[in-house]
Design a protein around this motif. Structure first.
Motif, PDB file in Angstrom:
ATOM      1  N   MET A   1     -29.857 -22.455  21.317  1.00 20.06           N
ATOM      2  CA  MET A   1     -28.902 -21.851  22.264  1.00 20.06           C
ATOM      3  C   MET A   1     -27.463 -22.239  21.899  1.00 20.06           C
ATOM      4  O   MET A   1     -27.236 -23.150  21.112  1.00 20.06           O
ATOM      5  N   LEU A   2     -26.516 -21.511  22.513  1.00 17.60           N
ATOM      6  CA  LEU A   2     -25.113 -21.918  22.488  1.00 17.60           C
ATOM      7  C   LEU A   2     -24.943 -22.866  23.673  1.00 17.60           C
ATOM      8  O   LEU A   2     -25.005 -22.435  24.830  1.00 17.60           O
ATOM      9  N   ALA A   3     -24.747 -24.152  23.394  1.00 17.62           N
ATOM     10  CA  ALA A   3     -24.813 -25.140  24.468  1.00 17.62           C
ATOM     11  C   ALA A   3     -23.592 -25.115  25.385  1.00 17.62           C
ATOM     12  O   ALA A   3     -23.605 -25.723  26.445  1.00 17.62           O
ATOM     13  N   PHE A   4     -22.523 -24.388  24.987  1.00 18.31           N
ATOM     14  CA  PHE A   4     -21.343 -24.337  25.865  1.00 18.31           C
ATOM     15  C   PHE A   4     -21.483 -23.218  26.894  1.00 18.31           C
ATOM     16  O   PHE A   4     -20.609 -23.031  27.731  1.00 18.31           O
ATOM     17  N   GLU A   5     -22.569 -22.478  26.815  1.00 13.58           N
ATOM     18  CA  GLU A   5     -22.947 -21.527  27.869  1.00 13.58           C
ATOM     19  C   GLU A   5     -21.815 -20.566  28.254  1.00 13.58           C
ATOM     20  O   GLU A   5     -21.383 -20.530  29.417  1.00 13.58           O
ATOM     21  N   PRO A   6     -21.337 -19.763  27.284  1.00 11.55           N
ATOM     22  CA  PRO A   6     -20.190 -18.895  27.592  1.00 11.55           C
ATOM     23  C   PRO A   6     -20.558 -17.799  28.591  1.00 11.55           C
ATOM     24  O   PRO A   6     -21.694 -17.321  28.592  1.00 11.55           O
ATOM     25  N   PRO A   7     -19.614 -17.358  29.425  1.00 12.41           N
ATOM     26  CA  PRO A   7     -19.870 -16.241  30.325  1.00 12.41           C
ATOM     27  C   PRO A   7     -20.015 -14.936  29.543  1.00 12.41           C
ATOM     28  O   PRO A   7     -19.458 -14.796  28.459  1.00 12.41           O
TER      29      PRO A   7
END
Lengths: 483, 350
Positions: free
Chosen positions: B84-90
């Protein structure tokens, strides 16, 4: 610039904390890269932010180059003095200004050593994560300048990931802040840009670092392998299994033997490669991870496995790795430490190239590797007293860096460019990219007062370098007129 | 048709430089509301055709993608390999591109626990305002060669260059994620949170109404144990998509984003929602200037607004002070000497 008049003005700011005598200046002629030496014009050791500000302003007005230095442990010559400049040593600024347990922040002066931060907050159950191997001595200001790493980067990041705010003095003597105690701030990310800028943009005088809770549980496992390829394949499998170790280190045969002879960590001396894997976190998470780690090591043919959870035993397993550099220092009069990073999948290829180069240059090499993040530290063994060996070691090192670039990597993972790798910058970056770097420098330091000649080569220097170094059959700057 | 559109983008930039005509860079158009409005008369530079995965090797923990690649595609590709992209973009309207994600620099609910977007940026290639294609950083975790321009590009809202591609560090997906809602007052939730963080795998923590919403991410054993220990009620994990995509606030005139140190009392009670374990506070049409309350203790962004509610002269982003403002001006000049990229989107004079 009249030296006596300048010293007089410096004395008005810093009193006796000025060194101007030739024999004493010689003490400061080098940082951790001892192969490069150059005595500074003057050394100044200010004892307050205000004094730093005044010294910087004085140098700016007089157009005297300024090189900032912390503990002087840097390995790339980033703090190599300027012959006509002031060496500004920030070691006297070593107060821990505040610790905020609730928000997990510590605000410190630049001369505080890396380890001193963790020591100071230990009782509150906190620590500062980046841990370069020089952490007993290196200062946090220098860590910011070089964006220092350590053995826990894969999980916890480099300095840039662990600093929240900086106070900086501009080359004109203005004090300003970037970042904030919150998780972000308005505008461009100057905080990130300043990390690893090698003292070229400003003088860092205050640092707020983010602290982490000391993990509930820690396990260290070491495993010996009969082939480097087996150890490399184990590393790939660990990451593929979804495990992010706190530390994942590899050592080759020569490094294992030197370390074992030095500190008796119980490493398997017959092995071709050793893996050291540290897992940390919540106890229940760790139990699951530890089980799959053990399976992976066995599946990849580990010839021996050792593990520890209690602090003294963990310390024993780490001891060999942490003493690897001095251990090499015992088996050779001198060693030259390199710092390339490569995509991990090319590890065997690059190690084979290094072995071939070792034969070509008739110099032995030991490899210590932050395997988790692909950061390679080949240690070239040489004897500075033997004619030609230093030159051969440097050329060997340069060839290793070029090999890292060819493998899709970089010439420096955590030590910085400084003066050491400045020529290799001409290979890694194009002329236009280097020009932009100079432009970025000018946005902070128009008169180029701070650390001139470091970190980014002049295009002229690249042309000269290209003339003696034809890369891939063509010169790097065919478009520039050489005459 | 999609693929490598470097040449076409470069030509459009060259043309814009020639005519000194500004370009509004647009990917999926999901964040048009963010920053100062871009007049319709300005020419658009569309990046969404420039897409594709250049390289992705899960065991290197790195993905290298072209800017126009949809975020949803990247997410799916990563999830197929358990990452996953761990910074969790909107994702807002659901059509965000990676280029827009990087340019806006917005991180989601996982930010305090895993790191910010810029922490995961390893390298980028951009077209500068001098029509040069330049590459900074690379595909490796540790890299201190040259100044860290790729992290500078992150969050610069397209004002420094056209992002062509980016390399990002990725992380493994947790085995199990559970979101709990636990009744606790606004004033008391941080103490509760502090007490659990040592032994419970928290990956998001927000306070809304009179409940703490906390997400636990980790191994099945540890998450299950934590759920038992903490009590509360289980809610769907999609709550965090709503938080990240600003969908918890309904129809609003103005939405302010306040960033402060987590333990601060400022605007704590007034916030409609507090995210990031206390550090990020969302204010819905406050009827007063949040910056006056903040003073120097953080920064405020007018995140979303109805055009009619925008008072003349109101600053959308926290105004910069000298010498930082001057550094911004000079950096902009270096990257974009003709001032063609997204002029006035981030700051009126940038």
């Amino acid at each position: 610039m009249d030296k006596h008049a300048f010293i007089h003005r410096l004395r008005a700011i810093c009193g006796e904390n000025i060194i101007a005598d030739e024999p004493q200046l010689k003490v400061y002629e080098t940082d951790g890269l001892t192969a490069k030496r150059r005595a500074p014009w003057l050394v100044v050791l200010p004892s307050s932010v205000k004094e730093v500000q005044q010294v910087v302003k004085l140098c700016f007005d007089a157009e005297v180059p300024l090189v900032a230095r912390g503990a002087g442990t840097g390995l790339s010559g980033g703090a190599l003095p300027h012959a006509d400049g002031v060496l500004l040593i920030l070691a006297k600024l070593k107060r821990i200004l505040s610790v905020d347990t609730e928000n997990r922040l510590a605000t410190v002066e630049p001369g505080v050593t890396n380890l001193a931060i963790s020591e100071a907050v230990k009782d509150r159950g906190l620590y500062y994560a980046p841990d370069p191997s020089s952490q007993v001595a290196c200062s946090i200001g220098g860590n910011v300048a070089e964006n220092s790493g350590g053995v826990h980067c894969l999980k916890y990041g480099l300095t840039v990931h662990n600093v929240r705010r900086l106070k900086i003095i501009s080359p004109t003597g203005d004090l300003y802040e970037v970042g904030s105690h919150a998780f972000d701030s308005a505008g461009y990310d100057l905080l990130a840009l300043l990390h690893g800028s090698e003292g070229m943009f400003g003088i860092v005088v205050e640092i707020t670092v983010a602290l982490l809770p000391i993990p509930e549980s820690v396990s260290v496992v070491t495993a010996g392998f009969a082939a480097v390829e087996d150890a490399a394949s184990a590393v790939t499998d660990i990451i593929s299994a979804g495990i992010i170790p706190a530390g994942l280190e590899m050592m080759d045969k020569l490094a294992i033997e030197a370390a074992e002879a030095y500190v008796k960590a119980g490493y398997p001396t017959g092995a071709e490669a050793l893996l050291l894997c540290e897992l940390d976190g919540i106890e229940m998470e760790l139990e699951t991870q530890l089980r799959s780690l053990m399976d992976i090591l066995k599946e990849n043919g580990a010839t021996s496995i050792d593990s520890a959870t209690v602090p003294e035993e963990r310390e024993r397993l780490w001891r060999g790795r942490k003493a690897a550099f001095p251990a090499i220092g015992r088996i050779a009069p001198d060693y030259y430490c390199m710092d390339g990073t490569i995509p991990r999948r090319h590890l065997s290829l690059v190690l084979n190239r290094i072995a071939a180069l070792s034969e070509e240059f008739s110099l032995p090499v030991a490899n210590v590797f932050h395997a988790g993040d692909g950061n390679l530290h080949p240690l070239i063994l040489y004897d500075a007293n033997e004619a030609d060996e230093l030159r051969r070691a440097e050329e060997f090192g340069a060839r290793i860096l070029e090999c890292c670039i060819e493998a899709g990597g970089t010439i420096t993972g955590e030590h910085g460019v400084g003066i050491e790798k400045i020529d290799q910058m001409c290979i890694q970056f194009s002329e236009t990219e280097l020009s932009l770097f100079h432009g970025v420098k000018a946005a902070f330091d128009e008169k180029s007062i701070l650390n001139p000649g470091k970190a980014v080569p002049s295009l002229h220097r690249c042309v000269e370098f290209g003339a003696q170094h034809v890369h891939q059959g063509k010169t790097k700057f065919p478009e520039l007129d050489l005459f | 048709m999609t693929g490598d559109f470097t040449q076409s983008l470069l030509e459009q930039v060259q043309e814009a430089i020639g005519y000194k005509s500004p370009l509004v860079i647009e990917g999926g158009g999901s964040k048009k509301f963010y920053g100062y409005p871009q007049p319709d008369v300005l020419k658009r530079l569309y990046t969404s055709d420039h897409q594709g995965v250049i390289d992705y090797s899960p065991d290197e923990l790195v993905i290298h993608v072209r800017a126009g690649t949809p975020l949803s595609e990247v997410r799916k590709l990563l999830a197929d390999s358990g990452q996953m992209l761990a910074f969790e973009p909107p994702d807002f309207a659901g059509n965000a591109t990676i280029g827009g994600v990087i340019a806006s620099g917005l991180s989601g609910a996982r930010r305090p626990f895993s790191g910010a977007l810029r922490d995961f940026v390893l390298g980028t290639t951009v077209i500068t305002g001098s029509a040069e294609v330049l590459t900074f950083g690379g595909q490796v975790m540790k890299n201190v060669a040259g100044y860290d321009v790729s992290r500078l590009i992150a969050g610069s809202l397209g004002t420094l260059g056209v992002i062509l591609d980016v390399s990002l560090k990725v992380l493994p997906l947790p085995e199990l994620e559970v979101t709990l809602t636990i009744p606790v007052s606004r004033g008391g939730f941080q103490v509760l949170l502090q007490s659990m963080r040592q032994s419970v795998p928290v990956s998001a923590a927000a306070h809304e109404g009179d409940h703490l919403r906390v997400r636990l991410s980790g191994s099945e054993i540890s998450v299950t144990a934590a759920v038992k220990e903490l009590g509360g009620e289980e809610i769907d994990n999609s709550y965090w998509d709503q938080v990240n995509n600003l969908e918890r606030f309904g129809e609003i005139e103005q939405l302010w984003r306040i960033s402060v140190v987590p333990g601060s009392d400022i605007l704590l009670e007034e916030a409609a929602l507090v995210d990031w374990g206390g550090s990020l506070r969302w204010l819905v049409q406050p009827g007063f200037s949040p910056r006056e309350r903040l003073k120097k203790n953080g920064h405020a962004t007018l995140m979303k607004y109805k055009a009619a509610s925008l008072a003349p002269g109101l600053d959308i982003f926290q105004p910069l002070v000298e010498p930082v403002a001057g550094i911004h001006q000079r950096l902009k000049k270096q990257f974009d000497p003709a001032g063609i990229f997204n002029p006035g989107r981030m700051y009126r004079d940038l």
